[in-house]
Design a protein around this motif. Structure first.
Motif, PDB file in Angstrom:
ATOM      1  N   LEU A  32       0.612  -1.529  -0.064  1.00 33.64           N
ATOM      2  CA  LEU A  32      -0.352  -0.022  -0.659  1.00 33.64           C
ATOM      3  C   LEU A  32       0.830   0.902  -0.379  1.00 33.64           C
ATOM      4  O   LEU A  32       1.359   1.471   0.923  1.00 33.64           O
ATOM      5  CB  LEU A  32      -1.034  -0.274   1.135  1.00 33.64           C
ATOM      6  CG  LEU A  32      -1.872   1.099   1.197  1.00 33.64           C
ATOM      7  CD1 LEU A  32      -2.709   1.600   0.057  1.00 33.64           C
ATOM      8  CD2 LEU A  32      -2.593   0.646   2.848  1.00 33.64           C
ATOM      9  N   GLY A  33       0.892   1.629  -1.159  1.00 30.14           N
ATOM     10  CA  GLY A  33       1.294   3.177  -1.680  1.00 30.14           C
ATOM     11  C   GLY A  33       0.958   4.070  -2.470  1.00 30.14           C
ATOM     12  O   GLY A  33      -0.037   4.011  -3.445  1.00 30.14           O
ATOM     13  N   LYS A  34       1.660   5.614  -2.160  1.00 32.88           N
ATOM     14  CA  LYS A  34       0.676   6.443  -2.798  1.00 32.88           C
ATOM     15  C   LYS A  34       1.249   6.614  -3.659  1.00 32.88           C
ATOM     16  O   LYS A  34       2.448   5.758  -4.152  1.00 32.88           O
ATOM     17  CB  LYS A  34       0.972   7.670  -1.988  1.00 32.88           C
ATOM     18  CG  LYS A  34      -0.022   7.949  -1.151  1.00 32.88           C
ATOM     19  CD  LYS A  34      -1.570   7.275  -0.898  1.00 32.88           C
ATOM     20  CE  LYS A  34      -2.511   7.175   0.120  1.00 32.88           C
ATOM     21  NZ  LYS A  34      -3.972   8.080  -0.119  1.00 32.88           N
ATOM     22  N   GLU A  35       0.554   6.916  -4.538  1.00 33.22           N
ATOM     23  CA  GLU A  35       1.670   7.695  -5.703  1.00 33.22           C
ATOM     24  C   GLU A  35       3.569   7.932  -6.451  1.00 33.22           C
ATOM     25  O   GLU A  35       2.912   9.476  -5.225  1.00 33.22           O
ATOM     26  CB  GLU A  35       0.709   8.565  -6.806  1.00 33.22           C
ATOM     27  CG  GLU A  35       1.404   8.627  -8.215  1.00 33.22           C
ATOM     28  CD  GLU A  35       0.269  10.575  -8.687  1.00 33.22           C
ATOM     29  OE1 GLU A  35       1.270  11.327  -9.421  1.00 33.22           O
ATOM     30  OE2 GLU A  35      -0.342  10.172  -9.370  1.00 33.22           O
ATOM     31  N   VAL A 208      -1.021  -4.487  -5.321  1.00 34.33           N
ATOM     32  CA  VAL A 208      -0.321  -3.206  -5.630  1.00 34.33           C
ATOM     33  C   VAL A 208      -1.290  -2.218  -5.610  1.00 34.33           C
ATOM     34  O   VAL A 208      -1.743  -1.354  -6.365  1.00 34.33           O
ATOM     35  CB  VAL A 208       1.113  -2.393  -6.025  1.00 34.33           C
ATOM     36  CG1 VAL A 208       1.576  -1.903  -6.314  1.00 34.33           C
ATOM     37  CG2 VAL A 208       1.966  -4.234  -6.228  1.00 34.33           C
ATOM     38  N   ALA A 209      -1.093  -1.566  -3.950  1.00 42.20           N
ATOM     39  CA  ALA A 209      -2.624  -0.735  -3.738  1.00 42.20           C
ATOM     40  C   ALA A 209      -1.886   1.073  -3.403  1.00 42.20           C
ATOM     41  O   ALA A 209      -1.405   1.000  -3.375  1.00 42.20           O
ATOM     42  CB  ALA A 209      -3.887  -1.006  -3.399  1.00 42.20           C
ATOM     43  N   GLU A 210      -3.012   1.833  -4.196  1.00 45.06           N
ATOM     44  CA  GLU A 210      -3.037   3.063  -3.230  1.00 45.06           C
ATOM     45  C   GLU A 210      -3.890   3.575  -2.607  1.00 45.06           C
ATOM     46  O   GLU A 210      -3.881   4.352  -1.180  1.00 45.06           O
ATOM     47  CB  GLU A 210      -3.073   4.283  -4.681  1.00 45.06           C
ATOM     48  CG  GLU A 210      -1.956   4.238  -5.599  1.00 45.06           C
ATOM     49  CD  GLU A 210      -2.018   5.701  -6.465  1.00 45.06           C
ATOM     50  OE1 GLU A 210      -2.648   6.315  -6.086  1.00 45.06           O
ATOM     51  OE2 GLU A 210      -1.134   5.372  -7.662  1.00 45.06           O
ATOM     52  N   ASN A 211      -4.814   2.907  -2.797  1.00 44.02           N
ATOM     53  CA  ASN A 211      -6.627   2.983  -1.639  1.00 44.02           C
ATOM     54  C   ASN A 211      -7.241   2.408  -1.225  1.00 44.02           C
ATOM     55  O   ASN A 211      -7.225   1.568  -1.687  1.00 44.02           O
ATOM     56  CB  ASN A 211      -7.740   4.509  -2.095  1.00 44.02           C
ATOM     57  CG  ASN A 211      -8.233   5.084  -1.755  1.00 44.02           C
ATOM     58  OD1 ASN A 211      -8.423   4.229  -0.641  1.00 44.02           O
ATOM     59  ND2 ASN A 211      -8.896   5.627  -2.178  1.00 44.02           N
ATOM     60  N   GLU A 212      -7.200   1.815   0.355  1.00 48.68           N
ATOM     61  CA  GLU A 212      -7.652   0.251   0.286  1.00 48.68           C
ATOM     62  C   GLU A 212      -9.000   0.310   0.760  1.00 48.68           C
ATOM     63  O   GLU A 212      -9.339  -0.605   0.596  1.00 48.68           O
ATOM     64  CB  GLU A 212      -6.723  -0.101   2.076  1.00 48.68           C
ATOM     65  CG  GLU A 212      -7.040   1.211   2.982  1.00 48.68           C
ATOM     66  CD  GLU A 212      -5.678   0.585   3.895  1.00 48.68           C
ATOM     67  OE1 GLU A 212      -6.014  -0.168   4.511  1.00 48.68           O
ATOM     68  OE2 GLU A 212      -5.674   1.236   4.686  1.00 48.68           O
ATOM     69  N   ASN A 261       6.464  12.452  -4.314  1.00 52.44           N
ATOM     70  CA  ASN A 261       6.580  11.629  -5.399  1.00 52.44           C
ATOM     71  C   ASN A 261       7.455  11.363  -6.979  1.00 52.44           C
ATOM     72  O   ASN A 261       7.368  12.586  -6.951  1.00 52.44           O
ATOM     73  CB  ASN A 261       4.546  12.286  -5.441  1.00 52.44           C
ATOM     74  CG  ASN A 261       3.994  11.641  -6.772  1.00 52.44           C
ATOM     75  OD1 ASN A 261       4.649  10.746  -7.566  1.00 52.44           O
ATOM     76  ND2 ASN A 261       2.500  11.686  -7.167  1.00 52.44           N
ATOM     77  N   TYR A 262       7.698  10.598  -6.869  1.00 54.10           N
ATOM     78  CA  TYR A 262       8.715  10.708  -7.606  1.00 54.10           C
ATOM     79  C   TYR A 262       8.117  10.885  -9.366  1.00 54.10           C
ATOM     80  O   TYR A 262       9.038  11.360 -10.472  1.00 54.10           O
ATOM     81  CB  TYR A 262       9.351   9.482  -8.007  1.00 54.10           C
ATOM     82  CG  TYR A 262      10.667   9.622  -9.466  1.00 54.10           C
ATOM     83  CD1 TYR A 262      11.715  10.384  -8.672  1.00 54.10           C
ATOM     84  CD2 TYR A 262      10.905   8.473  -9.484  1.00 54.10           C
ATOM     85  CE1 TYR A 262      12.841  10.180  -9.563  1.00 54.10           C
ATOM     86  CE2 TYR A 262      12.025   8.313 -10.735  1.00 54.10           C
ATOM     87  CZ  TYR A 262      13.144   9.235 -10.460  1.00 54.10           C
ATOM     88  OH  TYR A 262      14.081   9.190 -11.319  1.00 54.10           O
ATOM     89  N   ARG A 263       7.545  10.397  -9.276  1.00 48.17           N
ATOM     90  CA  ARG A 263       6.588  10.585 -10.759  1.00 48.17           C
ATOM     91  C   ARG A 263       6.146  11.677 -10.567  1.00 48.17           C
ATOM     92  O   ARG A 263       6.202  12.374 -11.943  1.00 48.17           O
ATOM     93  CB  ARG A 263       4.674   9.743 -10.842  1.00 48.17           C
ATOM     94  CG  ARG A 263       4.123  10.056 -12.195  1.00 48.17           C
ATOM     95  CD  ARG A 263       2.678   9.859 -11.461  1.00 48.17           C
ATOM     96  NE  ARG A 263       1.979   9.925 -13.500  1.00 48.17           N
ATOM     97  CZ  ARG A 263       1.059  10.912 -13.378  1.00 48.17           C
ATOM     98  NH1 ARG A 263       1.121  11.625 -12.060  1.00 48.17           N
ATOM     99  NH2 ARG A 263       0.516  11.121 -14.627  1.00 48.17           N
TER     100      ARG A 263
END
Length: 404
Positions: A32-35, A208-212, A261-263
């Protein structure tokens, strides 16, 4: 992809290798990790670590045991904390062609009349990961030219997953499924419950998700959570210098406004030639000195930038406001002050002479709200005009007004 290729996240890398070395690996993990945090690259690197021949100790002197003919016992090497990157399994995993590592991700119908499944886009998927390993679902759907279609992980995809994972592993001890964005898995995901709950031997699910909150509760409850934190500015700065071929000063500025946020940092890098500081100066001069005509002219130019650049500009302005607050609190002689680019420091000091902390807070709130509305396709000219009026009252009258 090896752990060494992943930006930062050293504690998570150590945690993952420890799970394997101490035999504490669950059959279903939720990364679980943000963009922009690197959750997907971490999952891929972890899958490569699991199938690596040297990590598994296949035909290596270190695990051969004592000789039957009186030779000295081999020296037992320390546990490997990363895949070797050189064995046949690692080379296949690095090219995303290892037969025991499977992927699932949101897709759209490729051929009329046929249900969409991930395998239809495996070539595009491999190319996407090589070019945009820190990309998001929007980047992926744009990459496959989905246009306005909504990506999904369908019932047909679930059936395909069940078929793949019930096959015997081809080469390694593990069969790994990496499901990217399980938020796009609807109620049809309940098809996978039995497989997740009672998987075949040595089968691992990595979600692999951003929002559980958008994941099916029935699936969520069957996973072990691995939280992936946002990157720190130092890690982003070093990555930009090494991979983006820019100066450390420029990388520091980009890292500061990327919020881990690396992106986002890469997006800023693509527009690194934009003079956001000068644009902020022109806006403030128009609001405080130029009058309505100058403000309208500035807003017309800002409206032409396009949504992404407008959001980057607002985020940069927020960064300047946060910098001025830190300068006010820490002082001009602090280490933080000494590391600031001269022009940013000068602007922040001037801003501190005009506004107090409550006004700083008000300005930041307005910029955040403006970015929210731009994301939702607000009329940019009207938005910046309204924001200019608010800023005038906040700075001149030291008040908060609502003109939305």
């Amino acid at each position: 992809m090896q752990f060494s290729n992943i930006i930062g996240q050293q504690p998570i890398k150590q945690q993952l290798s420890d799970m394997v070395q101490h035999n504490r690996l669950s059959h279903a993990l939720l990364f679980l990790g943000k963009e922009g945090s690197g959750a997907l690259p971490l999952a891929i690197a972890f899958a490569q670590y699991l199938v690596c021949e040297k990590v598994r100790g296949i035909a290596t002197p270190e695990t051969a045991g004592p000789s039957l003919f009186g030779d000295p016992e081999p020296v037992v090497a320390a546990p490997m904390t990363d895949s070797c990157g050189t064995c046949a399994s690692c080379q296949k995993a690095a090219q995303l062609i290892h037969p025991d590592i499977h992927f699932s991700y949101p897709v759209v119908t490729k051929k009329a009349g046929s249900p969409p499944i991930s395998t239809d886009y495996i070539t595009e998927w491999r190319e996407f990961l090589k070019q945009y390993p820190y990309g998001n679902v929007f980047d992926w759907l744009q990459f496959i030219e989905a246009e306005n279609k909504q990506g999904n992980i369908t019932a047909s995809e679930c059936n395909d997953i069940i078929r793949k994972l019930n096959l015997k592993s081809f080469e390694s001890g593990y069969k790994v499924l990496i499901m990217w964005s399980p938020e796009y898995l609807g109620n049809e995901g309940n098809k996978l419950l039995k497989l997740i709950e009672e998987p075949p031997a040595s089968t691992l699910f990595i979600l692999v998700a951003e929002n559980e909150s958008l994941i099916l509760p029935t699936i969520l409850s069957r996973t072990q959570l691995v939280k992936i934190p946002m990157l720190n500015d130092r890690d982003i700065e070093e990555a930009l210098v090494a991979r983006g071929n820019i100066s450390s000063g420029q990388a520091r500025q980009l890292a500061a406004i990327s919020e881990g946020n690396y992106r986002e940092a890469l997006n800023h890098l693509n527009h690194a030639d934009e003079d956001w500081l000068n644009m902020v100066r022109e806006w403030m001069n128009a609001i405080l000195r130029g009058g309505p005509i100058a403000v309208v002219k500035w807003c017309e130019e800002a409206a032409k930038l396009g949504r992404e650049k407008q959001k980057q500009f607002l985020r940069y302005f927020n960064h300047l406001l946060e910098t001025s607050i830190r300068l006010r609190v820490l002082g001009e002689e602090s280490a933080f002050s000494q590391n600031l680019p001269p022009l940013e420091k000068d602007f922040a000091l001037r801003l501190n002479k005009m506004v107090e902390l409550p006004q700083h807070e008000a300005l930041i709130e307005e910029l955040d709200q403006a970015a929210y509305y731009i994301e939702r396709n607000a009329n940019a000219k009207m938005l910046f005009n309204a924001l200019s009026i608010k800023f005038h009252h906040i700075i001149k009258d030291k008040a908060r007004v609502s003109v939305w």
